[in-house]
Design a protein around this motif. Structure first.
Motif, PDB file in Angstrom:
ATOM      1  N   ASP A   1      18.804  51.131  40.136  1.00 21.95           N
ATOM      2  CA  ASP A   1      17.414  50.682  39.984  1.00 21.95           C
ATOM      3  C   ASP A   1      17.429  49.763  38.763  1.00 21.95           C
ATOM      4  O   ASP A   1      17.379  50.220  37.626  1.00 21.95           O
TER       5      ASP A   1
ATOM      6  N   ALA B   1      18.515  47.600  43.580  1.00 23.48           N
ATOM      7  CA  ALA B   1      17.112  47.296  43.858  1.00 23.48           C
ATOM      8  C   ALA B   1      16.431  46.898  42.562  1.00 23.48           C
ATOM      9  O   ALA B   1      16.904  47.221  41.467  1.00 23.48           O
TER      10      ALA B   1
ATOM     11  N   VAL C   1      13.410  46.241  55.779  1.00 25.77           N
ATOM     12  CA  VAL C   1      13.926  46.020  54.423  1.00 25.77           C
ATOM     13  C   VAL C   1      15.444  46.202  54.413  1.00 25.77           C
ATOM     14  O   VAL C   1      16.180  45.406  53.806  1.00 25.77           O
TER      15      VAL C   1
ATOM     16  N   THR D   1      18.633  43.234  53.433  1.00 31.35           N
ATOM     17  CA  THR D   1      19.419  43.309  52.199  1.00 31.35           C
ATOM     18  C   THR D   1      20.402  42.128  52.168  1.00 31.35           C
ATOM     19  O   THR D   1      20.842  41.632  53.205  1.00 31.35           O
TER      20      THR D   1
ATOM     21  N   ILE E   1      21.867  43.845  47.717  1.00 29.00           N
ATOM     22  CA  ILE E   1      20.610  43.916  46.951  1.00 29.00           C
ATOM     23  C   ILE E   1      19.449  44.048  47.926  1.00 29.00           C
ATOM     24  O   ILE E   1      19.381  43.322  48.935  1.00 29.00           O
ATOM     25  N   VAL E   2      18.543  44.967  47.622  1.00 30.10           N
ATOM     26  CA  VAL E   2      17.356  45.221  48.442  1.00 30.10           C
ATOM     27  C   VAL E   2      16.311  44.134  48.177  1.00 30.10           C
ATOM     28  O   VAL E   2      16.056  43.806  47.010  1.00 30.10           O
TER      29      VAL E   2
ATOM     30  N   GLY F   1      12.437  42.376  48.035  1.00 29.11           N
ATOM     31  CA  GLY F   1      11.103  42.850  47.699  1.00 29.11           C
ATOM     32  C   GLY F   1      10.205  42.848  48.928  1.00 29.11           C
ATOM     33  O   GLY F   1      10.661  42.614  50.051  1.00 29.11           O
TER      34      GLY F   1
ATOM     35  N   ARG G   1       8.826  44.335  43.833  1.00 32.69           N
ATOM     36  CA  ARG G   1      10.283  44.273  43.870  1.00 32.69           C
ATOM     37  C   ARG G   1      10.814  45.504  43.154  1.00 32.69           C
ATOM     38  O   ARG G   1      10.687  45.615  41.942  1.00 32.69           O
ATOM     39  N   GLY G   2      11.350  46.438  43.917  1.00 33.43           N
ATOM     40  CA  GLY G   2      11.856  47.685  43.346  1.00 33.43           C
ATOM     41  C   GLY G   2      10.972  48.861  43.727  1.00 33.43           C
ATOM     42  O   GLY G   2      11.465  49.927  44.100  1.00 33.43           O
TER      43      GLY G   2
ATOM     44  N   GLU H   1       9.247  49.261  46.334  1.00 36.67           N
ATOM     45  CA  GLU H   1       9.306  49.580  47.767  1.00 36.67           C
ATOM     46  C   GLU H   1      10.275  50.737  48.047  1.00 36.67           C
ATOM     47  O   GLU H   1      10.054  51.527  48.968  1.00 36.67           O
ATOM     48  N   VAL H   2      11.330  50.847  47.244  1.00 30.54           N
ATOM     49  CA  VAL H   2      12.312  51.923  47.475  1.00 30.54           C
ATOM     50  C   VAL H   2      11.669  53.295  47.242  1.00 30.54           C
ATOM     51  O   VAL H   2      11.832  54.222  48.044  1.00 30.54           O
TER      52      VAL H   2
ATOM     53  N   ILE I   1      16.540  54.981  48.509  1.00 28.63           N
ATOM     54  CA  ILE I   1      17.748  54.157  48.510  1.00 28.63           C
ATOM     55  C   ILE I   1      18.815  54.772  49.427  1.00 28.63           C
ATOM     56  O   ILE I   1      19.599  54.044  50.067  1.00 28.63           O
TER      57      ILE I   1
END
Lengths: 297, 297
Positions: free
Chosen positions: B10, B65, B89, B93, B102-103, B105, B118-119, B121-122, B285
């Motif tokens: 993260d 992420a 999503v 990636t 990388i995940v 946004g 961005r971030g 969402e996980v 994740i």
């Protein structure tokens, strides 16, 4: 100058404007400079006032208004509570030096909501006294801290101050959207009007982040960000003040800010009337001076 | 460590948290440091990722992420538009290095209102996947930029970001009321609750000036200013989001900020449920990683 009846000074935090006024309330001479109270050294107010008299070649009485009467100024002239009449304010002027008085501010504290003004009260009384606004009216003085005053029979019945201009400056100088806001100047166009419309939701913290997000997503041009944010802030202010029936708003503002507020007031369902803030100040301070002379305290 | 299935990171702007996760989704080891993306030099992301693998003694796949996927990060992983499912999503990636993804946004742009995350969402996907929140629910992630997400069938249907925390910081550091705000810490007491109540008027620019005026008039203690402003801002956020029927809000927050939001949500007519944001991140994740493995892109 021998025709000078008194010298009025609108003495703010960063600026100062002095007027030599004759017995008929006409301005004989005026000067403006950057010697607001922050530019006056400790203990320097007597000399600063004497210098104005010297430049006007007059030892006429002086009547000062604005932040010069705050706890950072010459003498703390206190506040007259709402409903504040011109007579009550004149009766509460404070002697600062030989023939020199300072006008107090006005406060309100009903229902636990506190608010203060200092300097604006002179324009408000003057706008009504000079016939620029009716005695029962909503007046607006845009700026760093925008004042909205509800006048009743020529007295200040109530008022609200919004941190509109300060929020704009803070966001531009220090926030995530500051760089976008620096990409273009504020103009009374589509972006400004869209901001005023979006302010109807009264959801400022979300609308402000939307500026950033819309920029990233390419929904809006960066050059429009400052105008949009200005519309959001001025719109928030106008929508909050114009709840209910449409009303007339008498604007004491410079032409640029006055035009932006006029647009926002129109969108919010009001009718804006631009009036001359300098003429209102002179009319107000002259009436206060006359009231003091008529019945010396 | 041989049991590591993958390493999740993260990776935010100023902080970073790495998790070594086994095949069952259990966390074997975690580390947290201040090496957010601003601390990584240009071109330094491959080495920074390799260093994490080195410390975990593993060459397992990595799934990153957060802001590491922004245009200021390693690779710009873009945005998946709402309604965004976990599968969409996972499918979007982006490969950043050998076995490193990388995940992306999530964005929304319906009705001309843009927003991005961005971030977050996980955590949102994970909260639902782990059963910490229902699949149809309102989730809230307080912070500098507070996210409110409306989940539908476990997908992110819509969301709104409010600049709540950033406005608090700006006002404290740079505004007229900053000195008052520095006079006391934020606490969940009477002043905070009064701020939440006063936020009902949705007139933030005026309420903020009221802090200054009330201080001058002695209506409120200076020590309460920070709590009151916090209540105003958090209250504005909660009142705007909880219009209409009272609703359940699932809060992904640390205990301190979570408690303040819970109080404000209660006053605004909602019901707050605090859930563990770290557990939600790990669950999310892990599900995204499993989806990628099941159907490699």
């Amino acid at each position: 100058m021998t025709d000078i009846s008194f010298i009025a000074v609108d003495w703010g935090t960063t600026n100062r404007r002095a007027y030599a006024i004759d017995a008929n309330g006409a301005v004989l001479r005026t000067e403006r400079d950057g010697d607001g109270i922050l530019a006056v050294p400790a203990g320097g107010f007597p000399d600063a006032a004497a210098a104005i008299r010297g430049r006007f070649d007059s030892d006429a009485p002086m009547l000062l208004a604005g932040m010069v009467g705050s706890n950072r100024g010459w003498v703390d002239a206190g506040y007259v509570p709402c409903t504040a009449t011109l007579d009550a304010v004149a009766a509460a002027t404070v002697v600062a030096g030989d023939g020199i008085r300072i006008v107090p501010g006005v406060s309100r504290s009903a229902d636990g909501r506190g608010d203060v003004m200092r300097g604006e009260e002179v324009q408000l009384f003057g706008a009504v006294a000079a016939g620029l606004a009716p005695g029962d009216a909503l007046l607006c003085q845009p700026g760093t801290h925008c004042k909205w005053a509800w006048m009743a029979a020529g007295a200040i019945a109530d008022f609200t101050t919004a941190m509109t201009g300060e929020l704009f400056s803070l966001l531009k100088a220090h926030s995530l959207i500051g760089a976008d806001m620096a990409a273009g100047d504020v103009a009374d166009g589509d972006a400004f009007r869209a901001g005023v419309e979006d302010a109807r939701t009264r959801d400022l913290p979300a609308a402000l982040f939307g500026v950033r997000a819309s920029g990233i997503l390419g929904l809006h041009a960066r050059e429009d960000a400052a105008s949009y944010v200005s519309g959001l802030l001025i719109g928030s202010d106008c929508h909050a003040r114009l709840r209910g029936d449409a009303r007339d708003v008498y604007l004491l503002a410079d032409p640029v800010l006055g035009a932006l507020y006029a647009t926002a007031i129109d969108i919010a369902g009001g009718r804006a009337h631009l009036i001359d803030s300098h003429a209102a100040f002179v009319a107000g301070i002259t009436r206060i001076h006359a009231r003091i002379r008529q019945d010396p305290i």
